[in-house]
Write a protein that holds these residues in place. Structure first.
Motif, PDB file in Angstrom:
ATOM      1  N   GLY A 127      -0.279   3.886   4.781  1.00  0.00           N
ATOM      2  CA  GLY A 127      -0.987   4.774   4.173  1.00  0.00           C
ATOM      3  C   GLY A 127      -2.304   4.169   3.509  1.00  0.00           C
ATOM      4  O   GLY A 127      -3.381   4.851   3.636  1.00  0.00           O
ATOM      5  N   ILE A 128      -2.205   2.827   2.904  1.00  0.00           N
ATOM      6  CA  ILE A 128      -3.517   2.205   2.616  1.00  0.00           C
ATOM      7  C   ILE A 128      -4.228   1.923   3.619  1.00  0.00           C
ATOM      8  O   ILE A 128      -5.695   2.168   3.588  1.00  0.00           O
ATOM      9  N   ALA A 129      -4.031   1.378   4.985  1.00  0.00           N
ATOM     10  CA  ALA A 129      -4.706   1.258   5.995  1.00  0.00           C
ATOM     11  C   ALA A 129      -5.314   2.313   6.548  1.00  0.00           C
ATOM     12  O   ALA A 129      -6.688   2.437   6.768  1.00  0.00           O
ATOM     13  N   ARG A 130      -4.764   3.376   6.596  1.00  0.00           N
ATOM     14  CA  ARG A 130      -5.231   4.472   7.218  1.00  0.00           C
ATOM     15  C   ARG A 130      -6.409   5.297   6.350  1.00  0.00           C
ATOM     16  O   ARG A 130      -7.223   6.214   6.721  1.00  0.00           O
ATOM     17  N   VAL A 131      -6.244   5.134   5.173  1.00  0.00           N
ATOM     18  CA  VAL A 131      -7.496   5.549   4.210  1.00  0.00           C
ATOM     19  C   VAL A 131      -8.713   4.741   4.008  1.00  0.00           C
ATOM     20  O   VAL A 131      -9.698   5.055   3.241  1.00  0.00           O
ATOM     21  N   GLN A 132      -8.610   3.681   4.630  1.00  0.00           N
ATOM     22  CA  GLN A 132      -9.915   2.741   4.693  1.00  0.00           C
ATOM     23  C   GLN A 132     -11.308   3.423   5.477  1.00  0.00           C
ATOM     24  O   GLN A 132     -10.857   4.211   6.412  1.00  0.00           O
ATOM     25  N   PRO A 133     -12.371   3.243   5.285  1.00  0.00           N
ATOM     26  CA  PRO A 133     -13.462   3.780   5.984  1.00  0.00           C
ATOM     27  C   PRO A 133     -13.681   3.375   7.257  1.00  0.00           C
ATOM     28  O   PRO A 133     -14.157   4.108   8.098  1.00  0.00           O
ATOM     29  N   GLN A 134     -12.959   2.296   7.740  1.00  0.00           N
ATOM     30  CA  GLN A 134     -12.806   1.817   9.132  1.00  0.00           C
ATOM     31  C   GLN A 134     -11.774   0.977   9.008  1.00  0.00           C
ATOM     32  O   GLN A 134     -10.733   0.513   8.279  1.00  0.00           O
ATOM     33  N   PRO A 135     -11.001   0.867  10.486  1.00  0.00           N
ATOM     34  CA  PRO A 135      -9.785   0.041  10.585  1.00  0.00           C
ATOM     35  C   PRO A 135      -9.798  -1.421  10.039  1.00  0.00           C
ATOM     36  O   PRO A 135     -10.921  -2.003  10.386  1.00  0.00           O
ATOM     37  N   PRO A 136      -9.183  -1.886   9.128  1.00  0.00           N
ATOM     38  CA  PRO A 136      -9.319  -3.077   8.394  1.00  0.00           C
ATOM     39  C   PRO A 136      -8.557  -4.112   9.236  1.00  0.00           C
ATOM     40  O   PRO A 136      -7.813  -4.054  10.133  1.00  0.00           O
ATOM     41  N   ILE A 137      -9.222  -5.529   8.847  1.00  0.00           N
ATOM     42  CA  ILE A 137      -8.430  -6.520   9.455  1.00  0.00           C
ATOM     43  C   ILE A 137      -7.303  -6.899   8.117  1.00  0.00           C
ATOM     44  O   ILE A 137      -7.786  -7.102   7.198  1.00  0.00           O
ATOM     45  N   LEU A 138      -6.042  -6.988   8.725  1.00  0.00           N
ATOM     46  CA  LEU A 138      -5.152  -7.154   7.407  1.00  0.00           C
ATOM     47  C   LEU A 138      -5.105  -8.483   7.636  1.00  0.00           C
ATOM     48  O   LEU A 138      -4.877  -9.604   8.471  1.00  0.00           O
ATOM     49  N   ILE A 139      -4.859  -9.220   6.100  1.00  0.00           N
ATOM     50  CA  ILE A 139      -4.654 -10.524   5.660  1.00  0.00           C
ATOM     51  C   ILE A 139      -3.086 -10.455   4.909  1.00  0.00           C
ATOM     52  O   ILE A 139      -3.182  -9.989   4.004  1.00  0.00           O
ATOM     53  N   GLY A 140      -2.117 -10.672   5.775  1.00  0.00           N
ATOM     54  CA  GLY A 140      -0.979 -10.606   5.327  1.00  0.00           C
ATOM     55  C   GLY A 140       0.123 -11.903   5.072  1.00  0.00           C
ATOM     56  O   GLY A 140       0.120 -12.580   5.878  1.00  0.00           O
ATOM     57  N   ALA A 141       0.270 -12.269   3.784  1.00  0.00           N
ATOM     58  CA  ALA A 141       1.059 -13.407   3.333  1.00  0.00           C
ATOM     59  C   ALA A 141       2.494 -13.000   3.402  1.00  0.00           C
ATOM     60  O   ALA A 141       2.843 -12.247   2.658  1.00  0.00           O
ATOM     61  N   SER A 142       3.388 -13.856   4.023  1.00  0.00           N
ATOM     62  CA  SER A 142       4.833 -13.568   3.759  1.00  0.00           C
ATOM     63  C   SER A 142       5.386 -12.190   4.026  1.00  0.00           C
ATOM     64  O   SER A 142       5.128 -11.839   5.036  1.00  0.00           O
ATOM     65  N   MET A 143       5.780 -11.660   3.177  1.00  0.00           N
ATOM     66  CA  MET A 143       5.970 -10.110   2.950  1.00  0.00           C
ATOM     67  C   MET A 143       4.972  -9.242   3.624  1.00  0.00           C
ATOM     68  O   MET A 143       5.376  -8.447   4.401  1.00  0.00           O
ATOM     69  N   GLY A 144       3.792  -9.628   3.009  1.00  0.00           N
ATOM     70  CA  GLY A 144       2.880  -8.808   3.478  1.00  0.00           C
ATOM     71  C   GLY A 144       2.496  -8.961   4.894  1.00  0.00           C
ATOM     72  O   GLY A 144       2.101  -7.865   5.598  1.00  0.00           O
ATOM     73  N   GLY A 145       2.768  -9.972   5.534  1.00  0.00           N
ATOM     74  CA  GLY A 145       2.583 -10.198   7.062  1.00  0.00           C
ATOM     75  C   GLY A 145       3.692  -9.556   7.788  1.00  0.00           C
ATOM     76  O   GLY A 145       3.479  -8.847   8.952  1.00  0.00           O
ATOM     77  N   LEU A 146       4.744  -9.670   7.089  1.00  0.00           N
ATOM     78  CA  LEU A 146       5.974  -9.040   7.808  1.00  0.00           C
ATOM     79  C   LEU A 146       5.565  -7.398   8.011  1.00  0.00           C
ATOM     80  O   LEU A 146       5.934  -6.891   9.180  1.00  0.00           O
ATOM     81  N   LEU A 147       5.221  -6.845   7.108  1.00  0.00           N
ATOM     82  CA  LEU A 147       4.917  -5.509   6.840  1.00  0.00           C
ATOM     83  C   LEU A 147       4.062  -5.330   7.880  1.00  0.00           C
ATOM     84  O   LEU A 147       4.073  -4.012   8.687  1.00  0.00           O
ATOM     85  N   GLY A 148       2.795  -6.052   8.158  1.00  0.00           N
ATOM     86  CA  GLY A 148       1.916  -5.754   8.871  1.00  0.00           C
ATOM     87  C   GLY A 148       2.466  -5.837  10.324  1.00  0.00           C
ATOM     88  O   GLY A 148       1.862  -4.940  11.059  1.00  0.00           O
ATOM     89  N   LEU A 149       3.228  -6.791  10.625  1.00  0.00           N
ATOM     90  CA  LEU A 149       3.684  -6.874  11.880  1.00  0.00           C
ATOM     91  C   LEU A 149       4.476  -5.395  12.299  1.00  0.00           C
ATOM     92  O   LEU A 149       4.453  -4.838  13.482  1.00  0.00           O
ATOM     93  N   ALA A 150       5.258  -4.960  11.447  1.00  0.00           N
ATOM     94  CA  ALA A 150       5.995  -3.640  11.513  1.00  0.00           C
ATOM     95  C   ALA A 150       5.051  -2.489  11.909  1.00  0.00           C
ATOM     96  O   ALA A 150       5.415  -1.508  12.782  1.00  0.00           O
TER      97      ALA A 150
END
Length: 300
Positions: free
Chosen positions: A89-112
């Protein structure tokens, strides 16, 4: 506002929770979306976000549900799918597709999200010391620290001492000012960590191991550029897990940060942000090459 100054914003999840967030730099700049690890807050990215904002990036950091200043789930019923949905949801409301910087849990969520969503909401991904299969001993060490002080601390100095023992590689001891965003004073005067205790006592921890097959499958479907950064001294990521990941995502790049542990961004922020900047430069070169191919041939 100045590019490195954080402006407080918030995001509303699909189930009505409010997630605290900061944004640095205007909306027309390339967007970096920072997703922190389990038990962390958006403050873990403060130095990195300030550095990348000064380089001209729009940097968005947020506290995951149950962490920091974000809302807790009523009744403490946390599930991985909630966190995945929040990030999407957060990624979709950005003004443009973001580059995700995901650490640990954040990276796993990004992969999903990246592996299961088409088109991907991310322009690219930087995974910070995490692979879809991790070393269990390293994760157990993290959880042991998080569970070690359920009654909290009598003072900020006591909390700083425990952090120093947990992160012996850090030369600087945490000050009271640095600890205030991480601790909450209870009615009994004791200081307790910012996260919802239900995160550690509910079904979320039990779900994590069961998520590995899903994450491995998702990783194989990621079709955006990926940079995997690992810490030389990490006990969560190993050569074995890195090799498996690179076999699943053959277009991914990998770089090891010397001397860094699982807490890579905090251990070596300069090296960390330099890797991100270099990765972004490579993306710009690819975009330039694609644009050149699309141009009509020049005839003499």
């Amino acid at each position: 506002m100045e590019s490195t100054t954080a402006t407080r914003i918030s995001f509303t999840t699909s189930d009505g929770l409010s997630l605290a967030a900061d944004v640095r730099h205007p909306a027309d700049a390339p967007t970096l979306l920072f997703a922190h690890g389990f038990g962390q807050t958006r403050g873990a990215w403060k130095a990195a976000a300030a550095t990348m904002a000064a380089r001209g990036c729009r940097c968005v950091t947020f506290d995951s549900r149950g962490h920091g200043e974000s809302d807790h789930v009523p009744g403490g019923d946390y599930h991985m799918e909630q966190f995945v949905d929040d990030l999407l949801g957060i990624a979709r409301v950005q003004p443009q597709p973001p580059i995700l910087i995901g650490a640990s849990m954040g990276g796993l969520l990004g992969l999903a999200v990246a592996g299961e969503t088409r088109p991907s909401p991310f322009r690219a991904m930087v995974l910070v010391d995490i692979t879809p299969r991790w070393e269990t001993s390293g994760v157990e060490r993290i959880l042991a620290f998080m569970q070690a002080h359920p009654d909290g601390f009598a003072s900020y100095d006591e909390a700083a001492e425990q952090i120093a023992e947990y992160l012996p590689q850090r030369r600087e001891r945490k000050s009271e000012q640095q600890l205030r965003p991480l601790l909450r004073e209870g009615a009994d005067g004791r200081l307790r960590w910012h996260w919802d205790p239900a995160l550690l006592s509910g079904s979320l921890i039990m779900e994590s191991e069961r998520y590995q097959p899903r994450l491995l499958e998702a990783a194989a479907k990621v079709d955006v550029p990926v940079l995997l950064l690992s810490g030389e001294r990490s006990d969560v990521v190993s050569h074995r897990t890195v090799e498996e990941f690179l076999a699943l995502v053959p277009h991914a790049r990998h770089a090891e940060v010397p001397g860094a542990t699982h807490m890579l961004a905090g251990d070596a922020n300069d090296a960390f942000t330099a890797q991100i900047a270099g990765f972004m430069a490579s993306l710009e070169r690819v975009d330039a090459d694609v644009d050149a191919i699309k141009q009509p041939a020049t005839r003499c």
